[in-house]
Enzyme design. Structure first.
Site, mmCIF file in Angstrom:
data_model
loop_
_atom_site.group_PDB
_atom_site.id
_atom_site.type_symbol
_atom_site.label_atom_id
_atom_site.label_comp_id
_atom_site.label_asym_id
_atom_site.label_seq_id
_atom_site.Cartn_x
_atom_site.Cartn_y
_atom_site.Cartn_z
ATOM 1 N N SER A 79 -15.912 45.947 33.677
ATOM 2 C CA SER A 79 -16.173 47.664 34.062
ATOM 3 C C SER A 79 -17.918 48.081 33.760
ATOM 4 O O SER A 79 -18.045 47.676 32.729
ATOM 5 C CB SER A 79 -15.300 48.634 33.305
ATOM 6 O OG SER A 79 -15.325 49.627 33.446
ATOM 7 N N GLU A 80 -18.305 48.504 34.366
ATOM 8 C CA GLU A 80 -19.778 48.736 34.932
ATOM 9 C C GLU A 80 -20.198 49.031 34.044
ATOM 10 O O GLU A 80 -21.696 49.600 33.647
ATOM 11 C CB GLU A 80 -19.361 49.193 36.774
ATOM 12 C CG GLU A 80 -19.885 50.274 36.697
ATOM 13 C CD GLU A 80 -18.353 50.318 37.989
ATOM 14 O OE1 GLU A 80 -17.829 49.489 37.193
ATOM 15 O OE2 GLU A 80 -18.270 51.145 38.685
ATOM 16 N N ASN A 81 -19.642 49.622 33.608
ATOM 17 C CA ASN A 81 -20.054 50.537 31.618
ATOM 18 C C ASN A 81 -20.093 49.978 30.802
ATOM 19 O O ASN A 81 -20.747 50.364 29.577
ATOM 20 C CB ASN A 81 -19.166 51.836 31.660
ATOM 21 C CG ASN A 81 -18.028 51.901 30.797
ATOM 22 O OD1 ASN A 81 -16.982 50.803 31.860
ATOM 23 N ND2 ASN A 81 -17.585 52.596 29.909
ATOM 24 N N GLY A 82 -19.609 48.845 31.090
ATOM 25 C CA GLY A 82 -20.451 48.014 29.969
ATOM 26 C C GLY A 82 -19.239 47.654 28.854
ATOM 27 O O GLY A 82 -19.491 47.191 28.259
ATOM 28 N N SER B 156 -24.570 44.986 32.711
ATOM 29 C CA SER B 156 -23.499 44.463 33.363
ATOM 30 C C SER B 156 -23.803 44.544 35.027
ATOM 31 O O SER B 156 -23.419 44.049 35.864
ATOM 32 C CB SER B 156 -22.726 46.917 33.158
ATOM 33 O OG SER B 156 -21.581 46.622 33.648
#
Lengths: 233, 218
Positions: free
Chosen positions: B46-49, B88
């Site tokens: 998930s690109e938020n980390g 990320s």
């Protein structure tokens, strides 16, 4: 060790002036500097250029500064959860610069790392790439993006020591480490503050050199935007 | 019968390859995680980390410091890793994530995608979508075949501001599975009971039909 602990929230935001560019860490409402935003919302500071991945919700996070019309321009990647934001934008009261999320993160990282610009494939052949230099690398077109720095960066961490070393928790890390690097003055608010030597140097995410002021925040609300759960079977 | 959103997700889940890293977008793509085929091991980014995203937490166990890119509360799997936004997107742009599943407002027959803006109506921003589509080697679009007005979302050319060019590899809609090839859009499978003629009727783009088009098996 340099002691960066400030005595009060007033001291933490001292020097922020109308028209300045400020970075604020967080993704959605996760990992936002709640105390600093609250303190800024009680000042008469206006016309801020805010760099933050999102713009909060109507009554929390950056929404508080929007309500007070303290923000002149937002630089973000996604601003979907805020009606007041939408209203101000559509009425032309608020300037908005939308930037792909990875580009925004890299702009902050590069800015703090002394790299003035970089090439990225994100946004090529879209509105974002308009009037930007295009160059091919390995047969693939990339656009030139300038990096970002700010007068102040307000960030939030889980643990910190008085030397400014920081440890984040969960996905609350997000933009905070890069913004810490890109602020001329970086103000870190933490949930738990320690004396130097109490934190394990192996576990530090943001080295203290990037932080100029640190304090223990209070009354963390940590609002959840989308509470999603499953049933126990 | 056209597929429902869960069935679209289930069909896409068949594309998951063993021991790969996958990024799922918001909406139908998120549902793909519910239908991972047996014996297939995937790790969700998930690109938020977070890498190694797990299911939603049990009621009362949600952690405000643990969310996905859709801002939903999540858990992590054993072996998960947490990181900042710059790391990320290093994973994403650096081609370390093998598959991206995204929603779309429009897709064109050459694989352009539009999913971030409707001029004058909706400006929410692109989030991480532009970085994802600029770099991912395999992009599958999950969407309804037509918009609310019944108009085709599969077009010769996108009319909305685009998110990326020549990037979509496959489209799974409620009516059909289509591959984007250098020759154009190839109709691979059709929803059960939906005829090729019906699919063509709701598709503005030209469809290449090579042989008997089988029904989607769910």
């Amino acid at each position: 060790m340099i002691n960066k602990k400030v005595k009060s929230i007033d001291e933490a935001i001292e020097g922020v002036k109308t028209g300045m560019t400020v970075m604020l860490g967080g993704f959605g409402l996760c990992g936002i500097p709640e105390n600093c935003i609250r303190a800024l919302s009680k000042t008469k500071i206006k016309n801020l250029i805010c760099i933050s991945n999102n713009a909060g919700v109507d009554d929390f996070g950056l929404g508080l500064l929007l309500q007070n019309k303290q923000i002149k321009k937002m630089i973000s990647s996604y601003v979907g959860e805020n009606k007041e934001f939408e209203r101000q934008m559509l009425n032309g009261e608020l300037e908005v610069d939308l930037i792909p999320q990875g580009t925004l993160a890299e702009k902050c990282r590069a800015g703090g790392a002394g790299i003035p610009a970089f090439f990225t494939p994100a946004g090529y052949a879209t509105e974002i790439g308009k009037n930007k230099e295009v160059r091919e690398f390995n047969g693939k077109p990339h656009i030139l993006e300038n990096s970002l720095i700010s007068d102040f960066a307000f960030i939030k961490a889980w643990k910190g020591d008085t030397a400014g070393n920081l440890i984040y928790k969960g996905t609350a890390r997000n933009f905070n480490p890069m913004m810490a690097m890109a602020g001329k003055i970086t103000v870190a608010e933490v949930e738990e503050i320690y004396s130097v030597g109490e934190l394990d140097p192996n576990q530090i995410h943001t080295p203290g050199i990037f932080v100029q002021r640190i304090f223990q925040g209070e009354k963390y609300e940590k609002r959840i935007e989308q509470k999603t759960t499953r049933k126990k079977i | 019968m056209a597929l429902d959103k869960n069935q679209i997700a289930k069909r896409i889940a068949k594309e998951l390859k063993n021991n790969t890293y996958v990024n799922l977008g918001i909406g139908i793509p998120t549902l793909v995680a519910n239908y991972i085929p047996e014996g297939v091991n995937v790790e969700f980014q998930s690109e938020n980390g977070v890498l190694g995203m797990g299911p939603f937490p049990f009621e009362g166990e949600e952690d405000p410091d643990m969310i996905n890119a859709g801002k939903q509360t999540i858990t992590t799997m054993p072996g998960a890793a947490l990181f900042d936004s710059s790391t990320s997107f290093a994973m994403i742009r650096g081609n370390h994530v093998q598959l991206t599943v995204l929603g779309a407002m429009e897709v064109s027959e050459n694989g352009d995608i539009a999913n971030w803006k409707i001029p004058g109506k909706m400006v929410k921003g692109m989030g991480g979508a532009m970085d994802l589509v600029a770099s991912a080697e395999n992009i599958i679009v999950a969407m309804m075949h037509t918009n609310k007005e019944g108009k085709s979302k599969v077009l010769k050319k996108c009319t909305l501001p685009i998110t990326g060019v020549n990037c979509v590899k496959k489209i799974v809609s409620n009516l059909a599975v289509m591959d984007v090839t250098s020759k154009g859009l190839v109709l691979l499978e059709r929803a059960p009971g939906v005829s090729v003629e019906t699919i063509q009727k709701y598709t503005e783009a030209r469809l290449i039909i090579n042989q008997d088009v089988p029904e989607i098996q769910i």
